[in-house]
Design a protein around this motif. Structure first.
Motif, mmCIF file in Angstrom:
data_model
loop_
_atom_site.group_PDB
_atom_site.id
_atom_site.type_symbol
_atom_site.label_atom_id
_atom_site.label_comp_id
_atom_site.label_asym_id
_atom_site.label_seq_id
_atom_site.Cartn_x
_atom_site.Cartn_y
_atom_site.Cartn_z
ATOM 1 N N HIS A 455 40.741 3.126 57.791
ATOM 2 C CA HIS A 455 41.905 2.384 57.301
ATOM 3 C C HIS A 455 42.795 3.274 56.438
ATOM 4 C CE1 HIS A 455 44.304 -0.998 55.916
ATOM 5 N NE2 HIS A 455 44.115 -0.584 54.667
ATOM 6 N N THR A 456 42.185 4.089 55.584
ATOM 7 C CA THR A 456 42.964 4.970 54.709
ATOM 8 C C THR A 456 43.498 6.169 55.474
ATOM 9 O OG1 THR A 456 41.629 4.308 52.801
ATOM 10 C CG2 THR A 456 42.886 6.344 52.602
ATOM 11 N N CYS A 457 42.644 6.791 56.288
ATOM 12 C CA CYS A 457 43.043 8.002 57.008
ATOM 13 C C CYS A 457 44.154 7.734 58.019
ATOM 14 C CB CYS A 457 41.837 8.609 57.716
ATOM 15 S SG CYS A 457 40.554 9.227 56.596
ATOM 16 N N ARG A 458 44.212 6.523 58.554
ATOM 17 C CA ARG A 458 45.225 6.195 59.560
ATOM 18 C C ARG A 458 46.637 6.392 59.017
ATOM 19 N NH1 ARG A 458 44.561 3.332 64.063
ATOM 20 N NH2 ARG A 458 42.540 2.541 63.320
ATOM 21 N N HIS A 459 46.828 6.175 57.711
ATOM 22 C CA HIS A 459 48.163 6.269 57.106
ATOM 23 C C HIS A 459 48.381 7.594 56.374
ATOM 24 C CE1 HIS A 459 48.714 1.985 57.973
ATOM 25 N NE2 HIS A 459 47.510 1.775 57.450
ATOM 26 N N CYS A 460 47.452 8.523 56.507
ATOM 27 C CA CYS A 460 47.584 9.807 55.813
ATOM 28 C C CYS A 460 48.572 10.704 56.559
ATOM 29 C CB CYS A 460 46.225 10.492 55.710
ATOM 30 S SG CYS A 460 46.293 12.132 54.949
ATOM 31 N N PRO A 461 49.543 11.309 55.874
ATOM 32 C CA PRO A 461 50.504 12.190 56.550
ATOM 33 C C PRO A 461 49.870 13.482 57.049
ATOM 34 C CG PRO A 461 50.836 12.238 54.170
ATOM 35 C CD PRO A 461 49.846 11.149 54.438
ATOM 36 N N LEU A 462 48.681 13.832 56.563
ATOM 37 C CA LEU A 462 48.014 15.058 56.985
ATOM 38 C C LEU A 462 46.861 14.781 57.939
ATOM 39 C CD1 LEU A 462 47.912 17.158 53.674
ATOM 40 C CD2 LEU A 462 49.595 17.197 55.510
ATOM 41 N N LEU A 463 46.829 13.591 58.550
ATOM 42 C CA LEU A 463 45.740 13.250 59.467
ATOM 43 C C LEU A 463 45.657 14.242 60.618
ATOM 44 C CD1 LEU A 463 43.518 11.425 60.602
ATOM 45 C CD2 LEU A 463 45.323 9.999 61.617
ATOM 46 N N GLN A 464 46.794 14.611 61.198
ATOM 47 C CA GLN A 464 46.806 15.550 62.313
ATOM 48 C C GLN A 464 46.237 16.905 61.899
ATOM 49 O OE1 GLN A 464 48.461 14.884 65.602
ATOM 50 N NE2 GLN A 464 47.199 16.638 66.140
ATOM 51 N N SER A 465 46.713 17.434 60.765
ATOM 52 C CA SER A 465 46.230 18.732 60.290
ATOM 53 C C SER A 465 44.756 18.678 59.949
ATOM 54 C CB SER A 465 47.043 19.175 59.067
ATOM 55 O OG SER A 465 48.411 19.299 59.382
ATOM 56 N N CYS A 466 44.333 17.599 59.313
ATOM 57 C CA CYS A 466 42.936 17.432 58.928
ATOM 58 C C CYS A 466 42.035 17.407 60.162
ATOM 59 C CB CYS A 466 42.774 16.152 58.113
ATOM 60 S SG CYS A 466 41.092 15.816 57.558
ATOM 61 N N SER A 467 42.446 16.691 61.190
ATOM 62 C CA SER A 467 41.635 16.576 62.407
ATOM 63 C C SER A 467 41.558 17.902 63.157
ATOM 64 C CB SER A 467 42.211 15.481 63.318
ATOM 65 O OG SER A 467 42.242 14.227 62.656
ATOM 66 N N VAL A 468 42.706 18.584 63.280
ATOM 67 C CA VAL A 468 42.724 19.872 63.975
ATOM 68 C C VAL A 468 41.861 20.890 63.235
ATOM 69 C CG1 VAL A 468 44.196 21.831 64.589
ATOM 70 C CG2 VAL A 468 44.958 19.502 65.078
ATOM 71 N N PHE A 469 41.944 20.916 61.922
ATOM 72 C CA PHE A 469 41.128 21.849 61.140
ATOM 73 C C PHE A 469 39.644 21.544 61.319
ATOM 74 C CE2 PHE A 469 39.001 23.484 57.410
ATOM 75 C CZ PHE A 469 39.611 24.711 57.200
ATOM 76 N N SER A 640 50.941 28.057 57.239
ATOM 77 C CA SER A 640 51.797 26.890 57.497
ATOM 78 C C SER A 640 52.405 26.954 58.892
ATOM 79 C CB SER A 640 52.905 26.806 56.437
ATOM 80 O OG SER A 640 52.360 26.654 55.142
ATOM 81 N N ASN A 641 52.863 28.135 59.292
ATOM 82 C CA ASN A 641 53.428 28.291 60.632
ATOM 83 C C ASN A 641 52.378 28.020 61.699
ATOM 84 O OD1 ASN A 641 55.955 28.960 59.674
ATOM 85 N ND2 ASN A 641 55.583 31.163 59.734
ATOM 86 N N LEU A 642 51.170 28.508 61.468
ATOM 87 C CA LEU A 642 50.100 28.314 62.439
ATOM 88 C C LEU A 642 49.781 26.835 62.628
ATOM 89 C CD1 LEU A 642 47.853 29.446 64.271
ATOM 90 C CD2 LEU A 642 46.408 29.628 62.227
ATOM 91 N N MET A 643 49.651 26.108 61.519
ATOM 92 C CA MET A 643 49.333 24.690 61.624
ATOM 93 C C MET A 643 50.488 23.908 62.245
ATOM 94 S SD MET A 643 47.144 22.311 61.284
ATOM 95 C CE MET A 643 45.820 22.905 60.224
#
Length: 722
Positions: A455-469, A640-643
């Motif tokens: 529920h919290t992670c769904r609205h996180c602006p860094l969800l994509q970066s967090c998942s890819v990492f 930053s460019n890589l992500m």
């Protein structure tokens, strides 16, 4: 963070009042002064330090000698857990955590001052500080416990008593904004620092413009005369949008002037109401009321705050930058204001002789503006944490009591008082130590664990970066992420080839960033000023001069010698050259990095700096300029460019991944027309190269040996594109 809200009650603790300066040394640089000064009592040394410690590194004097303010850092030699010695005879708590303590063997950190004591000291961490994660070699700062003379081996005790704390990696200044993010998710805070985002969007643009308008409103209305507020606010919005930086920002985001001004005009009623309610020299009942809950002091004296009126009577500074090396914190306060607070207290006991008490107090406090939604009437936890940290830094910066701060939600038109209670400050500093440890080692694979709360992670602006990492660097899976299909949706396009590519270049970028940090000079406050001057890295005893606005919207300020003497020559070993970035600090030690900028012009009489913020022009305040030697941003830019390259989903980013990772060949047009008159001065090889570049739909690589006219070719390319 407690939900108790108050601003009038002072924090019962010496954290805000900073009781002793035992964690700061004043070093005498004059060789004629004895280095073995003896004091009969500790109080004599403390009085000497308190009278001299805030003198500047270049201008302070103690007994006629120049002084240098040096923060006392320690290096951990060993760490051991044991039972508290003061509870050896108490068998009732033999197995509880409260009966244990962490024993640290410390040695004074090496500095350029050879006469600092290097004997081994002991530090005992108790209570909430017992879980501090420390290892041999860690650099720490002790606050509020160095009550013995600095030249004697002593034992320091850090426990839950007010004003005592240990700061881990103190030279790494963590911003209050990053700390606020960490209250919700430590991993998000570290990722935001590791992969600093670039660019912006409409919400960020509107928030920035609203901050500018609100801050100008504060400067314009400093009295009870608030007539024609609405017309003035509308004029401020219109003039702000005409500035060059605002127009560039709107162009970058892709929004029109009319769209932005219509959005900003929606906030005019809230701004007008705030000025009418809170801009006042003297608060009166029925105006400027904020909700106040019971505070610890009220519980102690059996009183209940029924009414609290706040009046902003003055503005001390706007966008004030505060660095606190003592607490390992930094921040930029929206507004530093002087407030007068009228509170009415009524006893809960009807039989009490004194049933009502009225107080009128005045403080300098931080005022933080939030343009987003208000999630709770008392303010969200992260926003309150940010204000509390500002109060801590301001208490040290202004050397006075800052009992709390103000938090204003513009969209809701609601202002909240945020008290700085000692237990909340302690909890935030403990969290700061945890975050600093992660940030100090963020160029390794060790990051905080995922939150694993859908529920919290769904609205996180860094969800994509967090998942890819998690997938590429931590070899994570759907099960280890704890997010089920939400994780799969964000990494479904990551193939084994993409994963290998990201990990390879992530490791290289981290090596670059780590190398820059390792070779970066020590923090300014831990260096000897005279050595920096000899190396051409510092200039002191400067006064701020005239300020001029440039056509591109930048601000240039001149700095001159206070004694009107010529500045040192700009040749030889001097590192001051046009374009070099500099840090501007107060020379008396009361403000590090009050502004930053880069050198625009050098002359014998002065140095002209393009500043982010202009400074007060008077001959009483002296400044110093230091060359900024932080190059960590290079490595962070690569990360930053890589992500961004790996997580963007627009058509261009997908095509770039196909070209760079998958190795798809670039596409060229069959023919390309260009005006030969523009390249009449080029040879056939250069013309052929330009034709190749102009016909490319993706990219082209031109190989040219030295002397073959590559610069002329690039000039031709630019002419065609323009």
């Amino acid at each position: 963070i407690s939900d108790d809200v108050s601003i009038h009650d002072s924090v019962s603790t010496a954290v805000c009042q900073l009781p002793t300066m035992g964690d700061v040394d004043t070093i005498v640089d004059n060789d004629q002064c004895p280095s073995d000064i003896k004091y009969e009592h500790d109080d004599e040394w403390l009085e000497d330090v308190s009278n001299s410690v805030w003198e500047g590194q270049l201008g302070g004097e103690v007994g006629g000698a120049t002084t240098t303010r040096v923060l006392r850092r320690f290096v951990v030699q060993s760490v051991q857990t044991r039972k508290r010695e003061d509870l050896q005879n108490d068998q009732s708590e033999a197995t509880t955590r409260s009966s244990q303590e962490l024993v640290l063997q410390l040695k004074a950190a090496a500095t350029s001052h050879a006469h600092l004591d290097e004997s081994i000291s002991l530090c005992l961490l108790r209570d909430d500080w017992l879980d501090t994660d420390l290892f041999p070699g860690n650099r720490i700062q002790l606050v509020g416990c160095c009550d013995n003379m600095p030249t004697q081996c002593c034992t320091h005790v850090i426990d839950n008593r007010p004003g005592r704390c240990v700061i881990v990696v103190p030279d790494l200044l963590v911003s209050a904004t990053t700390m606020a993010t960490a209250t919700g998710c430590m991993r998000r805070a570290v990722l935001a620092e590791l992969f600093k985002g670039r660019g912006g969007h409409e919400v960020m643009l509107l928030g920035s413009l609203l901050h500018q308008v609100f801050e100008q409103v504060l400067l314009d209305f400093r009295s009870d005369d608030v007539t024609n507020i609405q017309d003035h606010v509308i004029q401020l919005i219109q003039s702000t949008l005409k500035t060059f930086p605002a127009q560039m920002s709107m162009y970058g985001v892709g929004v029109s002037h009319d769209h932005v001004i219509n959005k900003l005009l929606e906030y005019v009623p809230m701004l007008v109401e705030w000025v009418g309610q809170f801009m006042s020299h003297t608060p009166v009942t029925g105006r400027g009321e904020i909700e106040v809950r019971r505070t610890p002091s009220c519980q102690a004296d059996n009183q209940w705050v029924e009414n609290c009126c706040v009046g902003v009577s003055g503005v001390h500074d706007i966008e004030e930058c505060i660095w606190s090396p003592r607490f390992g914190l930094k921040g930029k306060v929206d507004a530093t204001v002087e407030v007068k607070i009228r509170t009415t207290r009524r006893s809960r006991n009807p039989q009490s002789d004194q049933t009502e008490q009225e107080l009128l107090e005045q403080f300098t406090v931080p005022l933080e503006l939030k343009t987003g939604k208000m999630s709770h009437p008392l303010g969200s936890v992260d926003h309150r944490a940010q204000v509390i940290l500002y109060t801590l830094m301001m208490s040290e910066h202004y050397e006075g009591e800052t009992p709390g701060g103000l938090l204003y939600y513009l969209k809701a038109g609601h202002m909240v008082g945020v008290p700085a209670f000692d237990h909340e400050i302690r909890a935030l500093l403990i969290m700061r130590n945890q975050l600093a440890s992660y940030l100090n080692n963020c160029y390794t694979d060790k990051l905080p664990e995922m939150l694993r709360y859908t529920h919290t992670c769904r609205h996180c602006p860094l969800l994509q970066s967090c998942s890819v990492f998690h997938k590429c660097v931590e070899d994570g899976t759907t099960e280890t992420s704890g997010l089920k299909e939400l994780f799969d949706q964000n990494v479904c396009y990551i193939t084994d080839t993409y994963k290998e590519f990201f990990r390879h270049w992530y490791d290289l970028a981290c090596l670059e960033a780590w190398h820059c940090r390792r070779n970066n000079n020590e923090a300014l406050w831990s260096q000897d000023t005279q050595n920096r001057i000899k190396q051409g890295l510092c200039i002191g005893k400067l006064t701020a001069g005239e300020v001029s606005e440039q056509p591109d919207g930048s601000t240039v300020q001149a700095f001159y010698r206070s004694d009107m003497s010529s500045l040192p020559p700009w040749s030889g070993e001097s590192q001051f050259v046009v374009g070099e970035r500099v840090i501007i600090s107060r020379q008396d030690g009361r403000g590090w990095a009050v502004s930053t900028g880069y050198i625009k012009k050098l002359c014998d009489s002065g140095i002209h700096i393009v500043v982010g913020k202009s400074l007060v022009t008077n001959n009483r305040t002296l400044y110093r300029l230091d060359i900024s030697q932080s190059h960590v941003a290079i490595g962070n830019a690569l990360l930053s460019n890589l992500m961004s390259f790996m997580t963007s989903h627009n058509e261009r980013s997908q095509r770039l991944r196909e070209l760079i990772i998958d190795g798809v060949e670039p596409v060229f047009c069959d023919s390309c027309y260009y005006d030969n008159s523009l390249v009449s001065n080029l040879n056939s090889g250069q013309k052929e190269a330009i034709a190749k570049v102009m016909s490319s739909k993706d990219y082209s690589i031109i190989l040219g040996m030295p002397g073959t006219g590559m610069n002329h070719h690039i000039g031709g390319d630019v002419m065609f594109v323009v």
